[in-house]
Motif scaffolding. Structure first.
Motif, short mmCIF file in Angstrom:
data_model
loop_
_atom_site.label_atom_id
_atom_site.label_comp_id
_atom_site.label_asym_id
_atom_site.label_seq_id
_atom_site.Cartn_x
_atom_site.Cartn_y
_atom_site.Cartn_z
N THR A 79 0.80 -1.22 0.00
CA THR A 79 0.00 0.00 0.00
C THR A 79 0.83 1.26 0.00
OG1 THR A 79 -0.08 -0.08 2.41
CG2 THR A 79 -1.90 -1.09 1.22
N GLU A 80 2.16 1.13 -0.09
CA GLU A 80 2.97 2.34 -0.04
C GLU A 80 2.82 3.22 -1.27
OE1 GLU A 80 3.87 2.56 3.45
OE2 GLU A 80 5.24 3.73 2.29
N ASN A 81 2.17 2.68 -2.33
CA ASN A 81 2.00 3.52 -3.52
C ASN A 81 0.73 4.32 -3.49
OD1 ASN A 81 0.18 1.41 -3.83
ND2 ASN A 81 0.29 1.46 -6.07
N THR A 82 0.03 4.27 -2.36
CA THR A 82 -1.19 5.07 -2.31
C THR A 82 -0.88 6.54 -2.44
OG1 THR A 82 -3.10 5.66 -0.96
CG2 THR A 82 -1.10 5.14 0.21
N PRO A 83 -1.67 7.28 -3.24
CA PRO A 83 -1.34 8.67 -3.48
C PRO A 83 -1.50 9.58 -2.28
CG PRO A 83 -3.41 8.08 -4.53
CD PRO A 83 -2.81 6.83 -4.02
N ALA A 84 -2.29 9.16 -1.31
CA ALA A 84 -2.50 10.01 -0.14
C ALA A 84 -1.41 9.72 0.87
CB ALA A 84 -3.87 9.75 0.46
N ILE A 85 -0.26 10.35 0.70
CA ILE A 85 0.92 9.99 1.49
C ILE A 85 0.70 10.29 2.96
CG2 ILE A 85 3.33 10.56 1.88
CD1 ILE A 85 3.65 10.81 -1.10
N ILE A 86 0.11 11.42 3.28
CA ILE A 86 -0.11 11.75 4.69
C ILE A 86 -1.07 10.74 5.33
CG2 ILE A 86 -1.15 13.46 6.21
CD1 ILE A 86 1.60 14.20 5.37
N VAL A 87 -2.08 10.32 4.60
CA VAL A 87 -3.10 9.44 5.17
C VAL A 87 -2.55 8.05 5.44
CG1 VAL A 87 -5.39 8.47 4.75
CG2 VAL A 87 -4.90 10.80 4.07
N THR A 88 -1.42 7.66 4.80
CA THR A 88 -0.87 6.34 5.05
C THR A 88 -0.23 6.24 6.44
OG1 THR A 88 1.20 6.97 3.99
CG2 THR A 88 -0.46 5.92 2.63
N LYS A 89 -0.13 7.37 7.13
CA LYS A 89 0.36 7.32 8.50
C LYS A 89 -0.84 7.41 9.45
CE LYS A 89 5.07 8.91 7.80
NZ LYS A 89 6.17 9.72 8.34
N TYR A 90 -0.78 6.59 10.51
CA TYR A 90 -1.92 6.48 11.41
C TYR A 90 -1.47 6.74 12.84
CZ TYR A 90 -3.54 3.84 7.34
OH TYR A 90 -3.86 3.45 6.07
N PRO A 91 -2.33 7.36 13.63
CA PRO A 91 -2.01 7.56 15.06
C PRO A 91 -2.31 6.28 15.86
CG PRO A 91 -4.10 8.60 14.52
CD PRO A 91 -3.58 8.04 13.24
N PHE A 92 -1.29 5.64 16.39
CA PHE A 92 -1.45 4.41 17.15
C PHE A 92 -1.30 4.69 18.64
CE2 PHE A 92 0.03 2.95 13.00
CZ PHE A 92 -0.86 1.91 12.73
N ASP A 93 -2.14 4.06 19.41
CA ASP A 93 -2.02 4.10 20.87
C ASP A 93 -2.49 2.74 21.39
OD1 ASP A 93 -1.66 4.78 23.46
OD2 ASP A 93 -3.34 6.18 23.59
N ILE A 94 -1.64 1.73 21.21
CA ILE A 94 -1.98 0.35 21.54
C ILE A 94 -1.03 -0.14 22.62
CG2 ILE A 94 -2.19 -2.00 20.62
CD1 ILE A 94 -2.72 -0.79 17.88
N PRO A 95 -1.51 -0.45 23.79
CA PRO A 95 -0.62 -0.97 24.85
C PRO A 95 -0.15 -2.38 24.51
CG PRO A 95 -2.91 -1.09 25.53
CD PRO A 95 -2.91 -0.36 24.22
N ALA A 96 0.87 -2.84 25.24
CA ALA A 96 1.33 -4.22 25.08
C ALA A 96 0.19 -5.16 25.44
CB ALA A 96 2.56 -4.46 25.95
N GLN A 97 -0.15 -6.06 24.53
CA GLN A 97 -1.27 -6.98 24.71
C GLN A 97 -1.11 -8.13 23.74
OE1 GLN A 97 -5.08 -5.37 23.00
NE2 GLN A 97 -3.85 -3.49 22.84
N PRO A 98 -1.92 -9.19 23.85
CA PRO A 98 -1.82 -10.30 22.90
C PRO A 98 -1.89 -9.81 21.46
CG PRO A 98 -3.20 -10.92 24.74
CD PRO A 98 -2.89 -9.46 24.92
N LEU A 99 -1.09 -10.45 20.60
CA LEU A 99 -0.99 -10.01 19.21
C LEU A 99 -2.33 -10.06 18.49
CD1 LEU A 99 2.42 -11.65 18.21
CD2 LEU A 99 1.90 -9.21 18.31
#
Length: 935
Positions: free
Chosen positions: A27-47
């Motif tokens: 998916t790195e070729n998606t034209p919306a370059i900024i949108v390919t980055k996401y805000p993550f806030d996931i604690p350590a937990q089962p995969l």
């Protein structure tokens, strides 16, 4: 080993001790370059739980090889990352790794290399996967909604039009396919062009539609005439305006849903990367060539014998009225795979066809006219993927379109409405190995593109003649049952556009934030042309003593009849060209020293210069998001968007005024001699859409959004408010009493406000073994515009008759039918059963009833002026439901045969359309059936 993940073949390969070091996300070729980055806030937990949250946030489904342990804990994720970086951080230090294959996250065991350094291949067996959910963006991406390829296939109906994927989005309004404002028609059924969309209150030609980061927008306008008529002639049309160019569409290239990896819509908070719109942005991403050879072929069919129609019940329909008769057939094939080391090739060819039959009235003896349409889509994509992250891509798409049309009550009126488009580009994506001055993880994405398109109206006849019928002894005595019959048509008219463009985006990290800088340059050339003079002959005289002085006189018959007047439409060719350039930058800063959360601030700026109006425009973009420790985010944005579709004015200026000519006969004894010599009588209207010192129309936006998981149910919830004010919009003012010259002004305006709530949820399994992706939303919106089209007079000069008074159009706050539904609710459900061999998609929209004001179709003369009569109306509440079903009837190791079925308008409801006794039908339920073979 091949596997199928929701119908998509995949292959994973691992080499070396750290297999994920060479992974290149698909998916790195998606034209919306900024949108390919996401805000993550996931604690350590089962995969398993962590992957569920990542899948919900990004829209990428995941699966795992047999035997991997997803119960072990993964690493915590906190911050803004692209998908690849987030997965690398999640699996770091575990005995698992991953691969991204056709947009799917595949979890693998981390194998150690053998002593002979041979490549190890992990056996891929699906252990668990998640249904691909609708990805609702949050934070700076609060205006984004992303659909994966599985959802595109699951929600797009048999017509294979990807624009239909967005019909269940809030802030999107549209006219249902197969329906015109005045009801069902054969012409509408034959129309194979993509669905047009109004996004966030913008006009259908005010969007920026992009394919692999390349704009595929027509900037020559979509209005066919100066009075805003529909850009396709109605079924019962017996004549057209020779200056009208029918079939214009906002897209210069028509896209097939079968070739898409991802579809994204941006309805607000749009990045500074994008310009040239006042509505929204649509990003289509074409799938990359696959790692292993794949092949597919498909065919589907629909027709009037599989369609229900509803008859108007208020009054008796005309005896000449007929249900639309049509048949539609779609077929195509696709091949993809490696052609050399690190090189892959994708080839695709599709064709849509339609055929309709219209029946004339008694005056033309009930003759039947059959016409056809063809829409092709041919694509080639060659791609190189280097081990160092370099990706070189060249792509070409050719999409010719032809729609035949003919008047039932005009002989020899056949014309082809064409819309051919070509889009090609060469693109390079490469990481930049530089770290200094705070920069890191730099990546350059650059493309050189060329688009060309032509819309045309082509006819073999450039002479239309009025012929007197019913005269005893005339050779035209039985030509038709009316007094005047018509033969011939209005010749050729074409419009071409060419766009040479270059874009460059540099992204990376800077001082703890992420940065985007870029440039977008274009040179544009357009031409509007009528290759030869066109004539309409009328004022027919019948007399047995008529003598034609010239044997080649096309409007004179010896001893029969002659045309004494004609309208001449002069040949012409008008060309205009201009250049546009834009520089833009955006910087995202994350502050963690904030109570109970983090604060992200993202300022942006877009500087635009265009030589058509000679304006330099500065479009600020700004949004800020507060991410709380309780998975709730609050976003506010302030943005400005400038328009781009201004070329139509220069093209209109090139059209010359018509001239009316006459001739008289010379008496010689009993003979009345007519020569082919004509004298000037009068001139028609010359439309000069000119104006000096015009500003570029723009829209200011304020928006706010709140995103959070719904208590007890999970999923993603998004509340959103959008407020827009359109300023300096183009309007037209009359400068003389003859209405022959019009000067453009910036007196037009518009406004739009909406409040929406959305919820999206992926369900991993139910008691019957199914997996589901569910979304629901509701919206209230208001839209107001001083001019619905650029080619109507401004408010000060336009009036209508309403409730006994002549009032200004603006005072009516006239709604535009199906493009202004104030309260609506949408829901989608994608499901997979029986080990993914049965897949279903449901799309529903409920529109609440609302009062409106409609054109009654009648006119009244007040003080010598004619006005349209408007009256109160009410559009009833309506619920539309569409369904798709795909079932793998044969599943072998090397091939799958799938039965495809879809139902448009499952509940068989009629629409809110202004019907008449001459056109009394509303379209109901329609079935599509097809087969797909995949290798």
């Amino acid at each position: 080993m091949l596997i199928a993940i929701f119908g998509v073949s995949a292959h994973a390969q691992q080499s070396g001790p750290a297999a994920n070091t060479g992974v290149t996300p698909e998916t790195e070729n998606t034209p919306a370059i900024i949108v390919t980055k996401y805000p993550f806030d996931i604690p350590a937990q089962p995969l398993m739980q962590a992957l569920e949250k990542i899948s919900e946030l990004t829209g990428h489904p995941f699966s795992a090889v047999d035997g991997v342990n997803l119960a072990q804990d993964g690493n915590a994720l906190s911050g803004t990352f692209d998908l690849q970086s987030a997965l690398q951080a999640l699996f770091d230090g575990t005995d698992l790794t991953f691969s991204l294959i056709n947009g799917q996250i595949v979890v693998l065991e981390r194998y150690a290399p053998e002593t002979n350094d041979e490549t190890m291949t992990a056996p891929i067996v699906v252990q668990a996967s998640r249904a691909p959910g609708v990805a609702l963006g949050s934070g700076s991406a609060s205006g984004s909604t992303v659909y994966s390829s599985e959802l595109i296939k699951g929600f797009v109906q048999g017509n294979n039009d990807p624009n239909m994927i967005f019909r269940a989005n809030p802030n999107v309004q549209y006219v249902a396919p197969g329906q015109r404002d005045d009801g069902a028609s054969a012409t509408a059924e034959q129309d194979l062009r993509p669905q047009t969309l109004s996004i966030s209150g913008g006009a259908i030609d005010q969007n920026n539609i992009r394919l692999d980061g390349i704009g595929i927008n027509s900037i020559g306008g979509t209005d066919s005439s100066y009075n805003g008529e529909s850009n396709l002639p109605d079924d019962d049309k017996s004549s057209i305006n020779a200056d009208d160019l029918y079939g214009l569409h906002p897209q210069s290239v028509y896209v097939s849903a079968s070739i898409l990896e991802q579809a994204e819509i941006l309805d607000s908070n749009v990045s500074a990367k994008y310009g040239g719109f006042q509505g929204g942005v649509i990003n289509y991403t074409v799938m990359d060539p696959s790692d292993t050879p794949t092949f597919s072929a498909n065919i589907s069919r629909a027709g009037s014998n599989w369609t229900d129609y509803h008859l108007k019940s208020e009054d008796t329909p005309d005896t000449e009225a007929r249900e639309p008769r049509f048949s539609r057939l779609n077929f195509g094939s696709h091949a993809s795979g490696p052609v050399a080391e690190n090189w892959g090739l994708l080839l695709s060819a599709e064709r849509k066809t339609a055929e309709t039959t219209k029946t004339a009235g008694d005056d033309y003896f009930g003759r039947q006219v059959t016409t056809q349409s063809e829409a092709d889509n041919i694509l080639g994509k060659l791609q190189f993927k280097g081990d160092n992250g370099v990706k070189l891509t060249t792509q070409i798409i050719y999409a010719p379109y032809t729609q035949e049309w003919a008047a039932t009550e005009n002989y020899n009126s056949e014309m082809d409405i064409t819309g051919d488009g070509v889009s090609t580009y060469v693109g390079l994506e490469t990481p930049i190995d530089y770290e200094g001055f705070g920069f890191s993880n730099l990546k350059l994405d650059t493309k050189l593109s060329f688009n060309t398109s032509q819309n045309a109206r082509e006819s073999e006849s450039n002479i239309r003649r009025q012929i007197r019928s019913g005269v005893a002894g005339s050779k035209y005595e039985n030509l038709c049952g009316a007094t005047n019959c018509y033969d011939g048509w209005y010749g050729d008219l074409s419009q071409t556009e060419q766009d040479l463009g270059y874009t460059a985006d540099l992204t990376g990290d800077l001082w703890g934030g992420d940065v985007l800088v870029g440039a977008d340059l274009h040179t544009i050339r357009a031409n509007r042309r009528r290759p030869e003079d066109v004539f309409y002959y009328y004022s027919t005289s019948v007399n047995s003593n008529i003598v034609c002085a010239d044997a080649d006189d096309v409007a004179c018959d010896d001893g029969d009849q002659v045309s004494r007047r004609r309208v001449k439409y002069n040949s012409f060719s008008g060309t205009t060209s201009f250049a546009t350039g834009a520089l833009y930058a955006e910087y995202g800063m994350l502050f963690d020293a904030v109570p109970f959360g983090e604060l992200e601030v993202r300022p942006g700026l877009r500087l635009e210069r265009e030589t058509f109006l000679g304006n330099t425009n500065l479009a600020p973009r700004f949004n800020a998001t507060y991410y709380t420790d309780w998975d709730i985010s609050f976003t506010a944005g302030w943005n400005r968007y400038y328009s781009a579709n201004m070329l139509s004015y220069a093209l209109r200026d090139a059209t010359p005024a018509t001239t009316v000519e006459s001739r008289t006969g010379t008496t010689s004894g009993t003979d009345i001699i007519y020569s082919d010599d004509w004298s000037y009588l009068s001139s028609g209207t010359k439309y000069n859409f000119s104006g000096a010192g015009l500003k570029t129309p723009f829209t200011d936006e304020r928006t706010a959004a709140v995103s959070f998981p719904l208590p007890f149910l999970g999923g993603t919830t998004r509340l959103k408010w959008i407020e827009r004010e359109g300023k300096d919009q183009f309007a037209r003012d009359s400068t003389d009493s003859s209405l022959s010259t019009y000067t453009l002004s910036n007196d037009g305006s518009s406004s739009y406000s909406s409040y929406s709530v959305e919820w999206s949820k992926q369900i991993g399994g139910d008691p019957w073994g199914g997996r589901h992706a569910f979304s629901i939303n509701g919206q209230y919106s208001e839209r107001r515009t001083s001019n619905n089209t650029y080619y109507v007079t401004s408010d000060e000069d336009e009036g209508v008759y309403y409730k006994g008074n002549v009032i200004q159009t603006m005072d009516l706050n006239v709604l535009t039918g199906n493009l202004d539904e104030p309260i609506m609710f949408n829901a989608t459900l994608y499901s997979s059963y029986l080990d993914d061999s049965l897949r279903t998609g449901l799309t529903g929209r409920y529109t609440m009833g609302y009062d409106t004001i409609k054109d009654s179709g009648s006119n009244i003369t007040v003080d010598g002026e004619s006005y349209d009569i408007y009256e109160d109306g009410y559009n009833k509440a309506r619920f539309d439901l569409d369904m798709t079903l795909d079932y793998d009837v044969i599943r072998e190791e090397h091939g799958v045969l799938t039965l495809n079925a879809s139902i448009d308008n499952v509940l068989n409801r009629g629409g809110n359309h202004t019907l008449s006794s001459a056109n009394p039908y509303r379209k109901g339920r329609t079935f599509w059936l097809g087969l797909t073979y995949t290798y």
